[in-house]
Motif scaffolding. Structure first.
Motif, PDB file in Angstrom:
ATOM      1  N   HIS A 158       1.019  -1.096   0.258  1.00 26.52           N
ATOM      2  CA  HIS A 158       0.038   0.001   0.290  1.00 26.52           C
ATOM      3  C   HIS A 158       1.355   1.552   0.294  1.00 26.52           C
ATOM      4  O   HIS A 158       0.643   2.517  -0.363  1.00 26.52           O
ATOM      5  N   ASN A 159       1.912   1.244   0.604  1.00 28.09           N
ATOM      6  CA  ASN A 159       2.974   2.591   0.663  1.00 28.09           C
ATOM      7  C   ASN A 159       4.193   2.773  -0.214  1.00 28.09           C
ATOM      8  O   ASN A 159       4.800   3.167  -0.315  1.00 28.09           O
ATOM      9  N   ASN A 160       3.969   1.527  -1.105  1.00 28.42           N
ATOM     10  CA  ASN A 160       5.175   1.455  -2.017  1.00 28.42           C
ATOM     11  C   ASN A 160       4.628   0.349  -3.387  1.00 28.42           C
ATOM     12  O   ASN A 160       5.765  -0.134  -3.716  1.00 28.42           O
TER      13      ASN A 160
ATOM     14  N   TRP B  84       1.283   6.249  -0.868  1.00 28.65           N
ATOM     15  CA  TRP B  84       0.151   5.803  -0.339  1.00 28.65           C
ATOM     16  C   TRP B  84      -0.798   4.911  -1.855  1.00 28.65           C
ATOM     17  O   TRP B  84      -0.779   6.637  -2.337  1.00 28.65           O
ATOM     18  N   SER B  85      -0.513   4.070  -1.651  1.00 29.13           N
ATOM     19  CA  SER B  85      -1.753   3.601  -3.348  1.00 29.13           C
ATOM     20  C   SER B  85      -3.003   4.090  -3.847  1.00 29.13           C
ATOM     21  O   SER B  85      -3.611   4.549  -4.744  1.00 29.13           O
ATOM     22  N   PRO B  86      -4.163   4.279  -2.712  1.00 29.97           N
ATOM     23  CA  PRO B  86      -5.154   5.061  -2.864  1.00 29.97           C
ATOM     24  C   PRO B  86      -5.017   6.673  -3.081  1.00 29.97           C
ATOM     25  O   PRO B  86      -5.965   7.341  -4.135  1.00 29.97           O
ATOM     26  N   GLU B  87      -3.747   7.216  -2.908  1.00 37.34           N
ATOM     27  CA  GLU B  87      -3.666   8.335  -2.922  1.00 37.34           C
ATOM     28  C   GLU B  87      -2.899   8.978  -4.745  1.00 37.34           C
ATOM     29  O   GLU B  87      -3.937   9.096  -5.355  1.00 37.34           O
TER      30      GLU B  87
ATOM     31  N   VAL C 254      -1.224   1.946   6.325  1.00 37.75           N
ATOM     32  CA  VAL C 254      -2.026   4.046   6.362  1.00 37.75           C
ATOM     33  C   VAL C 254      -0.745   5.321   6.735  1.00 37.75           C
ATOM     34  O   VAL C 254      -0.463   4.464   7.827  1.00 37.75           O
ATOM     35  N   PRO C 255      -1.060   6.116   6.278  1.00 38.62           N
ATOM     36  CA  PRO C 255      -0.650   7.469   6.740  1.00 38.62           C
ATOM     37  C   PRO C 255      -0.502   7.820   7.786  1.00 38.62           C
ATOM     38  O   PRO C 255      -2.193   7.677   8.331  1.00 38.62           O
TER      39      PRO C 255
END
Length: 484
Positions: free
Chosen positions: A178-180, A199-202, A241-242
């Motif tokens: 998710h973060n990379n 972050w993938s959704p962002e 998650v951020p």
């Protein structure tokens, strides 16, 4: 001379008619709604903020529900990533699509992947004048088979000929980075992996906003678009998650946030126990809800961009999920079971231009999504012949529909499809049967109206009623040619 003038006139008339026909076709395309179909991985229905169940903050999704149609009884018939995606794309139940388990190299030899010849949701849209795009997790391809005992391969690059009409592609098979994250784009080959430190959704929200702006002709401007966005969080690992989304839950542990009475904090049935006897993953429950909040935030950015781009009014926005998350309920983690936390999913269809806001308890199943959405988009006559789902689009317009009385539950393995679990959800009950490799059966029956958290198994209390449910399940499975 007269003949010559007549020929010239005829050619001119044909040209005029041709131009008029093209003009009408373009006009029809422009009048057709765009589609933004969003589904988040492992997002359970209880995590819709407006339901006041899980301690989440989802103002953007709440607004969609307030001004759209919220289907309060939508389920994932096979609460697992790949089977859901195959049902969504093909409009068929798992036995018919062949995707009965997650796609990976151990299952490829059994045909457990989306077939090239399948006529999918996206294929129909493209054949009817849409420019189609896909962003995020795909998880429908079969990596080259590996032998039993060899390490499974989960991810795979999807070649253009297997993308079912999607002309814009920014996707990966499956990973939980998710973060990379990494992706493959429309023109990139298998070696052209794009790695991202965000972050993938962002990141995906920014890809989608660029797609909407269309500076590099990611979509055909004179056509309506159909964009599918598969968001991986709140799938595990929850703690990726951020920090800004974790702040709300600072100082809380799993006991502070898991408020459902069926959560078992000790004697958890799955995964590795911590020193306290509690599933170690329960400690990440606050992070799950932080992921939910973050997903809502990114969806809100995209919706705002639709408004700024002048596309909002003519875009159908769908928000749903591939399955839910148990989070300790029934002593279980994750999905692939018939309990409500795994099977119940959000489904919101937002299109105020044509449909009025309401909540509807229609018992929709995932194969119904394709025909129902095509019906809403004016393409009800284009549903492929093999689709097993039903078109319930009349429900948007207060017209009568033959409302379903059951929703199938299905779970099995591709190497032995006549074992595993089968069941159904009815108006009042959840009924499931698990058959092991030796043929022994275990039964589960819950009265969902009187026992909404499914804490008492009623099987055996009323043998006559039990027999009736077994007969109904057998009839349902027989209609689907299920060898179970």
């Amino acid at each position: 001379m007269k003949l010559k003038r007549l020929v010239i006139f005829s050619i001119a008339l044909l040209g005029l008619l041709s131009c008029t026909s093209q003009s009408v076709k373009k006009s029809e395309n422009k009048e057709r709604p765009n589609l933004l179909f969003i589904f988040a991985d492992q997002y359970r229905r209880a995590s819709l903020g407006f339901l006041n169940e899980d301690p989440v903050n989802t103002p953007n999704i709440d607004k969609l529900a307030e001004t759209g149609v919220f289907f309060s009884r939508a389920v994932s018939n096979h609460p697992l990533c790949s089977p859901y995606r195959a049902m969504l794309m093909s409009g068929k139940y798992p036995l018919s699509s062949g995707v009965v388990e997650n796609c990976n190299s151990a299952n490829t030899a059994y045909g457990n992947f989306l077939k090239k010849e399948e006529i999918c949701f996206s294929d129909v849209l493209v054949q009817n004048g849409y420019s189609a795009g896909y962003v995020g997790k795909w998880h429908l391809d079969g990596p080259p088979p590996t032998a039993p005992g060899e390490k499974k391969v989960w991810d795979s690059w999807c070649p253009p000929e297997d993308r079912h009409g999607f002309s814009f592609w920014y996707s990966y098979g499956t990973h939980n980075r998710h973060n990379n994250p990494y992706y493959w784009d429309t023109d990139g080959g298998i070696e052209d992996t794009i790695f991202v430190r965000q972050w993938s959704p962002e990141h995906e929200a920014e890809v989608i906003m660029k797609y909407l702006d269309n500076p590099e002709k990611q979509r055909e401007k004179d056509k309506p678009f159909a964009l599918f966005w598969s968001i991986n969080p709140p799938h595990t690992p929850f703690n990726q998650v951020p920090e800004r989304y974790r702040e709300k839950y600072e100082g809380m542990d799993y006991r502070d946030v898991l408020n459902r009475p069926n959560v078992e904090f000790t004697d958890n049935h799955t995964w590795k126990k911590g020193d306290s006897g509690v599933d170690a993953r329960l400690n990440q429950a606050p992070d799950y809800f932080a992921c939910v909040d973050g997903v809502d935030d990114q969806i809100g950015r995209v919706i705002e961009h639709l408004k700024e781009s002048g596309l909002y009014e003519n875009t159908i926005i769908v928000f749903t999920a591939d399955h839910g998350e148990m989070l300790g309920s029934q002593g279980l983690m994750h999905k692939n079971v018939w309990f409500r936390e795994a099977m119940d999913i959000p489904l919101i269809v937002h299109y105020p231009k044509s449909i009025s806001a309401k909540t509807d308890d229609l018992m929709l199943s995932v194969p119904d999504y394709m025909p129902t959405m095509l019906g809403l988009m004016g393409l009800g006559d284009e549903v492929p012949e093999g689709v097993e789902g039903k078109d319930y689009s009349n429900v948007f317009f207060e017209k009568p529909v033959e409302r379903p009385t059951k929703q199938l539950y299905f779970g099995t393995k591709p190497m032995n499809i006549d074992t595993g679990a089968r069941g159904f959800r009815s108006d009042d009950y959840t009924f499931a049967v698990v058959k092991d490799d030796k043929g022994e059966k275990f039964y589960y029956l819950f009265n969902d109206k009187e026992d909404p958290y499914q804490m008492k198994n009623l099987w055996g209390e009323n043998p006559e009623f039990d027999k009736k449910l077994e007969t109904e399940l057998a009839d349902l499975l027989r209609s689907m040619n299920d060898p179970w």
